[in-house]
Structures are given as C-alpha cells and as structure tokens.
Design an enzyme around this catalytic site. Structure first.
Site, PDB file in Angstrom:
ATOM      1  CE1 TYR A   1      -9.838   1.700 -17.004  1.00  0.00           C
ATOM      2  CE2 TYR A   1      -9.336   2.726 -19.113  1.00  0.00           C
ATOM      3  CZ  TYR A   1      -8.909   2.184 -17.912  1.00  0.00           C
ATOM      4  OH  TYR A   1      -7.569   2.116 -17.631  1.00  0.00           O
TER       5      TYR A   1
ATOM      6  CG  ASP B   1     -14.737  -4.071  -1.420  1.00  0.00           C
ATOM      7  OD1 ASP B   1     -14.340  -3.366  -2.370  1.00  0.00           O
ATOM      8  OD2 ASP B   1     -15.876  -4.573  -1.384  1.00  0.00           O
TER       9      ASP B   1
ATOM     10  CE  LYS C   1      -7.880   4.049 -14.875  1.00  0.00           C
ATOM     11  NZ  LYS C   1      -7.046   3.902 -13.671  1.00  0.00           N
TER      12      LYS C   1
ATOM     13  CB  THR D   1      -0.269  -5.578 -16.982  1.00  0.00           C
ATOM     14  OG1 THR D   1      -1.552  -5.371 -17.597  1.00  0.00           O
ATOM     15  CG2 THR D   1       0.437  -4.239 -16.818  1.00  0.00           C
TER      16      THR D   1
END
Length: 244
Positions: A147, A58, A151, A182
C-alpha cells in the site's frame, strides 16, 4: 465556485471521494461520479440532480478504458480518490494481494490520466488531483509495503505528469492525508477503542484524525483557479503528524 465546470471523481461513493463530490456539487460543478455504492450514488443524484453523471466502472478493467471514457464529457478536473487498504506483511506476503493493491491504487490512476489525455478529454487549464498519503512518502507502518509503495508512487506520477501536460496548461498535484475519520476507520474492529484513541493522540493539531471534509477542502483548492501556478506538488493534510 465551479459553475460550468465538469469534474470526474473516482471513489465518489465513500470517504474523501464522497465528501469531494458533495462539495463540488454545492459549488456548482457537474460531477462524473465513479463509485460502487449505489445508495451513495443515489445520495449524490438527490443532491445534484442532473449535475451528477453516475458512472459504474471497474477501474481495474483496463481493456475497457477507451470505450468507457469515450462517453465522458470534456473535463475541467479529475480527482482520483479510489483505492484499497490491505496489510501484506513480509512474513505472509501474498503476490495476489500485492497485485490487487497495485492495480487499483497505482496502475488505475496512471492509465486513467493517460487515456483521458490521449482522448483529449482534459480541457486546457484543467486540474488533476491524486489522493496520496503520508504513508510511504513520509512514514512507514509495518505490514503496509504494498500500500505504501502505491501511495508514494502517486507523488512521483504527479511530478512527471505535470511536466508532460504543462504545455496544455494542465496541472497535476497530490493531496497526502494522514489518518482520516472515514467509514474505513469506523470498521477497524481489529483495533480497540483505546488503541485508536492513543493513535489519534499522536496528531498534534487537535489530537484527532482529519475529517473527509478537511481533505476535500485541500482537493478543492488544487482544483480551483487559486492554485493556477501549482503543479507537480503534494499538499500534506495531517494535523502536524509529519512535523514531529
């Protein structure tokens, strides 16, 4: 070719990470595969046999990094592909969601490289590749501040890490894809097929999303000796989307 080289790949059981691990194995590398999908790990083992070292870990268990990474062999490359995508719009902002995204997308790669460097697990001349995104650094999408911020941070990390590790000949770079076809995209049930097709049409080169294999090719280049004088950089793989 990567004969005799050892590369650790996080997120190795899905999408870009899986495609990268596959390519490295085909080219002779030994892959330390970090991932949560047992079936995909089995696929990698079937492909690479003893060349695959599965590592169930993890990445947000930061207190266990030193103990876990002590068992990892010296590395010639690191690819951080693990990450999560969750919307977190301002109107419904969730601190819990934000912290979860930051932990895996931003804190994990920084802590991982730091621990590997402290433990002398990165060989001289090795290459670190962080999977960034055009989202954040180049474009914005409503609801994705958490998010996008993580990035964009990776490009900054790469520049700073590149300077800190240059004296050891260790390179640090990013690959920043646009949308990639994906499993994640396949599971976007909240968007209609028509909406997805319209979005794909915004990509000038082929009116489609990148494949995971195309992004893996850019990662492979940065890992290789062909990129021996590149560090602190970001390669964009987006079919011309940000050129518009």
């Amino acid at each position: 070719m990567f004969d005799g080289k050892t590369v650790l790949v996080t997120g190795a059981t899905s999408g870009i990470g899986f495609a990268t691990a596959q390519r490295l194995l085909v080219e002779g590398a030994r892959v330390v595969a970090v991932g949560r999908n047992a079936q995909r790990l089995d696929e990698l083992v079937r492909l690479g046999g003893d060349a695959v070292m599965p590592l169930a870990f993890d990445l947000t268990a930061f207190a266990r990094y030193q103990e876990t990474l002590a068992a990892v062999p010296a590395l010639d490359g690191l690819v951080h592909s693990a990450g999560i995508v969750e919307n977190n719009p301002l109107r419904f902002f969730s601190l819990e969601t934000h912290q979860r995204i930051v932990a895996i997308n931003q804190t994990a790669p920084l802590a991982l490289v730091a621990e590997l460097a402290r433990g002398n697990k990165l060989n001289t001349g090795s290459s670190v590749v962080l999977l960034s995104s055009i989202l954040g650094a180049h474009v914005g999408i409503k609801g994705t501040a958490s998010y996008a911020g993580t990035k964009a941070a990776l490009a900054a990390f790469a520049r700073v890490m590149a300077l800190e590790l240059a004296h050891k000949g260790i390179r640090v770079n990013c690959v920043a894809p646009g949308m990639v076809q994906t499993e994640l995209v396949d599971q976007l049930h909240q968007l209609s097929d028509e909406a997805l097709q319209a979005d794909r049409a915004r990509y000038p080169l082929g009116k489609r999303y990148a494949t995971a294999q195309e992004v893996a090719a850019a990662i492979r280049f940065l890992l290789s000796a062909d990129a021996a004088f590149m560090t602190g950089q970001t390669i964009v793989v987006d079919g011309g989307f940000t050129a518009q």
